[in-house]
Design an enzyme around this catalytic site. Structure first.
Site, PDB file in Angstrom:
ATOM      1  N   SER A   1     -31.430  14.125  14.808  1.00 49.48           N
ATOM      2  CA  SER A   1     -31.590  15.524  14.400  1.00 49.48           C
ATOM      3  C   SER A   1     -32.298  15.644  13.056  1.00 49.48           C
ATOM      4  CB  SER A   1     -30.213  16.179  14.285  1.00 49.48           C
ATOM      5  OG  SER A   1     -29.470  15.950  15.444  1.00 49.48           O
ATOM      6  N   CYS A   2     -32.328  14.574  12.282  1.00 45.04           N
ATOM      7  CA  CYS A   2     -33.014  14.588  10.982  1.00 45.04           C
ATOM      8  C   CYS A   2     -34.513  14.823  11.176  1.00 45.04           C
ATOM      9  CB  CYS A   2     -32.826  13.243  10.274  1.00 45.04           C
ATOM     10  SG  CYS A   2     -31.170  12.945   9.648  1.00 45.04           S
TER      11      CYS A   2
END
Lengths: 161, 214
Positions: free
Chosen positions: A34-35
């Site tokens: 998700s980064c």
């Protein structure tokens, strides 16, 4: 085309940024879920930077300088400029922001990260020239400072963005 | 705020994991028709960096079974295997359903290819193992905590972990990681069970087990 080992490999861990003006430097962020990784590269001075952002927003006094997009973006851009890049000339690319886990529906941070990155850059008069955002796959990214190539590796492929 | 645990406190938590894994082994055994023993020889509090090292680095490919935890304790749990070990565990779990060598996917040619039956078996292994821990924990809580349905992900270890770390908004030293060994006959398969409670839930968990202040 593969991501290869390099004696000038600089790794941006979660909440970290790396930059270089060395022509053989490879800037890498491993295992993005998700980064979001933001790559900046100036084609004239051949200065590059890579930041590994974790979340859309957070306190300005976070221990990691670029943990949060809203409070860490300026610090990253200023650091790359201090190294010799001009934001007027630089090419900006981003990858990550995937939705790795769908159970419970509460982990949609990847999408929020992607939206926050676009918004924060637009507020500064900047935009992304290429992206690999969203989806459900993890990614490793690599910026090759010598020529500005930005490579995205997933389980199934390596592509140039 | 980081919570510190005495050696006695760590033993209490390790004992809880140990009892839970015994029950998980019994449940997996009745599912597969084989005698399966689940041991947790090593339990530690650790950071995300520690877990990535245990998994072989952020780019190492893992098969992860994810279960969300909600109720009186909230957070996430993951059971991680290397792809070859995941295939081997699936073979054990499906032994009662399929004969030797009858797995639809040949894991020797592509360790990342999994048949639906294998994925279902591994999903159930994660579900049973994590639920056993939650059940054991529930005996010490006024209100039980509940698992979400399990989800299997085959991905880079870093990508799987950052998904849950981002939700916790923390990369603090608050994970409980247990090296977990599943054995059947002469075969042993190593996995890693991670329990990642939210910061306030970690205190509730440790307090409920009586692991604080001893």
């Amino acid at each position: 085309m593969t991501l290869t080992g390099n004696p000038s490999l600089l790794v941006a861990g979660i909440g970290e940024m790396v930059m270089s003006s060395s022509s053989d430097a490879h800037l890498v962020a491993y295992g993005l879920g998700s980064c979001i990784a933001l790559a900046v590269w100036d084609p004239r001075t051949k200065v590059g930077g890579l930041a590994h952002f974790m979340l859309p927003n957070g306190p300005a006094n976070a221990a990691s300088p670029v943990k949060f997009i809203d409070t860490g973006l300026d610090a990253f851009l200023k650091s790359v400029e201090a190294k010799g890049a001009s934001m007027n000339r630089s090419v900006l690319k981003a990858a990550g922001g995937a939705a790795m886990l769908t159970v419970g529906g509460g982990l949609a941070i990847g999408k929020r990260n992607a939206e926050a990155m676009n918004t924060a850059l637009a507020q500064r008069g900047l935009s992304l020239s290429a992206t690999a955002l969203g989806g459900t796959a993890g990614r490793t990214v690599q910026l090759e400072v010598g020529d500005g190539r930005f490579l995205i590796k997933s389980l199934s492929s390596v592509t140039e963005l | 705020m980081a919570l510190s645990l005495s050696e006695a406190g760590q033993n209490v938590v390790a004992g809880t994991f140990g009892r839970a894994m015994k029950r998980a082994g019994e449940a997996l055994g009745s599912m597969s028709g084989e005698i399966i023993d689940v041991q947790t020889p090593m339990l530690q509090r650790c950071s995300a960096a520690d877990v990535l090292t245990m998994a072989g680095g952020p780019e190492s490919i893992v098969l992860a079974v994810y279960v969300g935890i909600w109720g009186s304790i909230e957070g996430h749990a993951l059971l991680l295997f290397s792809p070859p070990d995941a295939h081997r565990l699936a073979q054990i779990l499906l032994a009662g359903l399929l004969g030797p060598g009858e797995l639809p996917i040949d894991a020797t040619t592509d360790v990342l290819a999994y048949d639906e039956l294998e994925l279902s078996a591994l999903q159930e292994a994660g579900n049973v193992t994590i639920s056993a821990f939650l059940n054991e924990l529930g005996m010490h809580l006024h209100e039980p905590c509940q698992p979400t349905p399990p989800q299997v992900v085959i991905e880079m270890a870093g990508a799987v972990l950052d998904a849950v770390l981002l939700d916790l908004v923390s990369d603090a030293d608050q994970m409980l990681a247990a090296k977990t060994t599943f054995s059947e006959g002469g075969r042993a398969i190593d996995g890693t069970l991670l329990v990642l409670p939210r910061a306030d839930s970690l205190r509730v968990l440790l307090d409920a087990l009586g692991a604080l202040g001893i």
